[in-house]
Scaffold this active site. Structure first.
Site, PDB file in Angstrom:
ATOM      1  N   ASP A 134      18.425 -61.502  17.521  1.00  0.00           N
ATOM      2  CA  ASP A 134      19.503 -61.139  18.446  1.00  0.00           C
ATOM      3  C   ASP A 134      20.669 -62.105  18.255  1.00  0.00           C
ATOM      4  O   ASP A 134      20.600 -63.053  17.458  1.00  0.00           O
ATOM      5  CB  ASP A 134      19.007 -61.168  19.900  1.00  0.00           C
ATOM      6  CG  ASP A 134      19.642 -60.058  20.744  1.00  0.00           C
ATOM      7  OD1 ASP A 134      20.862 -59.830  20.589  1.00  0.00           O
ATOM      8  OD2 ASP A 134      18.926 -59.439  21.538  1.00  0.00           O
ATOM      9  N   HIS A 180      19.865 -46.248  21.997  1.00  0.00           N
ATOM     10  CA  HIS A 180      20.660 -45.411  22.903  1.00  0.00           C
ATOM     11  C   HIS A 180      22.024 -46.026  23.231  1.00  0.00           C
ATOM     12  O   HIS A 180      22.888 -45.362  23.804  1.00  0.00           O
ATOM     13  CB  HIS A 180      19.882 -45.107  24.194  1.00  0.00           C
ATOM     14  CG  HIS A 180      19.649 -46.285  25.082  1.00  0.00           C
ATOM     15  ND1 HIS A 180      18.446 -46.503  25.708  1.00  0.00           N
ATOM     16  CD2 HIS A 180      20.445 -47.310  25.473  1.00  0.00           C
ATOM     17  CE1 HIS A 180      18.521 -47.599  26.450  1.00  0.00           C
ATOM     18  NE2 HIS A 180      19.733 -48.105  26.318  1.00  0.00           N
TER      19      HIS A 180
END
Length: 340
Positions: free
Chosen positions: A200, A247
């Site tokens: 990340d 998403h």
């Protein structure tokens, strides 16, 4: 007029705002935390604690009782229901209050501008003219509330995933966009042989390291700093997890992320897509469809169907092996695909 059709379902939909704001206010006041471990309170006691008059105090407690959040006992004593005790008490492993706060302070104001999102096809929880993305490190709402809220969603869902799939043949897992490490912590606890790497952004990894340390899993959960759009993913893993990541992005970016995952895997490696899948016929389920609409005010993405993901996976050299369903938070299953 058709006597068999009533407007009652419409009233139930409309009253959703009443129910949510009651839950959000009670959570903000730490009502359920104050009632942990069997403690009770009267309406008068609640009013006194928060400097309220009796009428509004009683109205909020009555609403929470009607919603199944509190139980009213003899003598006017209110106590937590089992659900509130398990998920609305601060400090509990699966505390859901973080997500309630995100919806109340981050998303609810944006829904007042839902028509702007609809007409302009752009988010309203953040300003695309001033921020590069929703995940800006200098956004105070993100740093103070969003990651805590995402952990609230992820921890419980991760527990379900850990029981739904057999991880016995996965030795090393790469959690792409895995900020918070909720999935890695739960999976490592359930599968003692497993080691994981959180990939990340730098500031997200910095926010996450204390959680891993608190779980005493520093030796099994590592960190790799990077941006999955610009940096290659770390190699040497048996599976890649994409949990509630795809998403957030439009179709072209979703395909880029899937290709990057495929490139990082050896032959036989797995991609695990954990999402709230919209049905292939796009007629539901309701929560997945509503969460997809939520992406209109949050991101440039939406909740995709398993069929859509399967097409993109095949194009990247991965063979879908089907969806394993479960009833998670923000996810209703995991789609597994294997690299040729």
């Amino acid at each position: 007029m058709n006597e068999q059709v009533t407007p009652v379902p419409l009233m139930e939909l409309t009253s959703g705002v009443y129910a949510f704001k009651a839950l959000a206010l009670a959570t903000d006041l730490e009502l359920f935390t104050d009632l942990a471990d069997g403690r009770t309170v009267t309406a008068a006691g609640f009013a006194e604690k928060h400097g309220l008059q009796l009428r509004p105090a009683e109205l909020l407690l009555t609403a929470c009782t009607a919603l199944g959040l509190l139980r009213l006992e003899a003598g006017g004593m209110y106590r937590n229901t089992p659900m509130s005790e398990e998920f609305l008490v601060k400090g509990k492993a699966y505390y859901f209050g973080g997500w309630i706060t995100v919806v109340d302070r981050h998303e609810y104001p944006a829904y007042l501008k839902l028509a702007d999102s609809l007409r302009g096809n752009h988010p309203t929880t953040w300003d695309p003219k001033r921020q590069e993305s929703l995940f800006a490190p200098d956004d105070p709402v993100m740093t103070e509330h969003f990651w805590e809220g995402m952990h609230a969603l992820s921890a419980y869902t991760a527990r379900l995933l850990a029981g739904a799939l057999d991880f016995s043949k996965i030795g090393r897992l790469l959690d792409v966009g895995g900020g918070g490490a909720a999935f890695d912590i739960e999976l490592c606890r359930r599968w003692p042989h497993l080691k994981a790497t959180v990939f990340d952004l730098s500031f997200v990894c910095d926010l996450t390291r204390p959680r891993v340390a608190a779980a005493a899993l520093e030796e099994r959960i590592a960190f790799a700093v990077g941006d999955f759009f610009t940096d290659p993913l770390p190699a040497g893993h048996d599976a890649v997890l994409l949990s509630n990541i795809l998403h957030d992005w439009g179709e072209d970016d979703v395909q880029k992320i899937i290709v990057a995952c495929a490139d990082a895997l050896p032959t036989g490696g797995l991609v695990l897509i954990c999402e709230s899948f919209v049905a292939d016929d796009k007629q539901g389920p309701p929560l997945a469809a509503l969460m997809s609409l939520n992406m209109l005010v949050e991101t440039w993405g939406k909740n995709y169907t398993a069929a859509e993901y399967s097409g993109w996976l095949r194009a990247a050299g991965l063979e879908p092996e089907g969806v394993t369903p479960f009833d998670g938070l923000g996810a209703n299953g995991v789609l597994v695909a294997r690299k040729h």
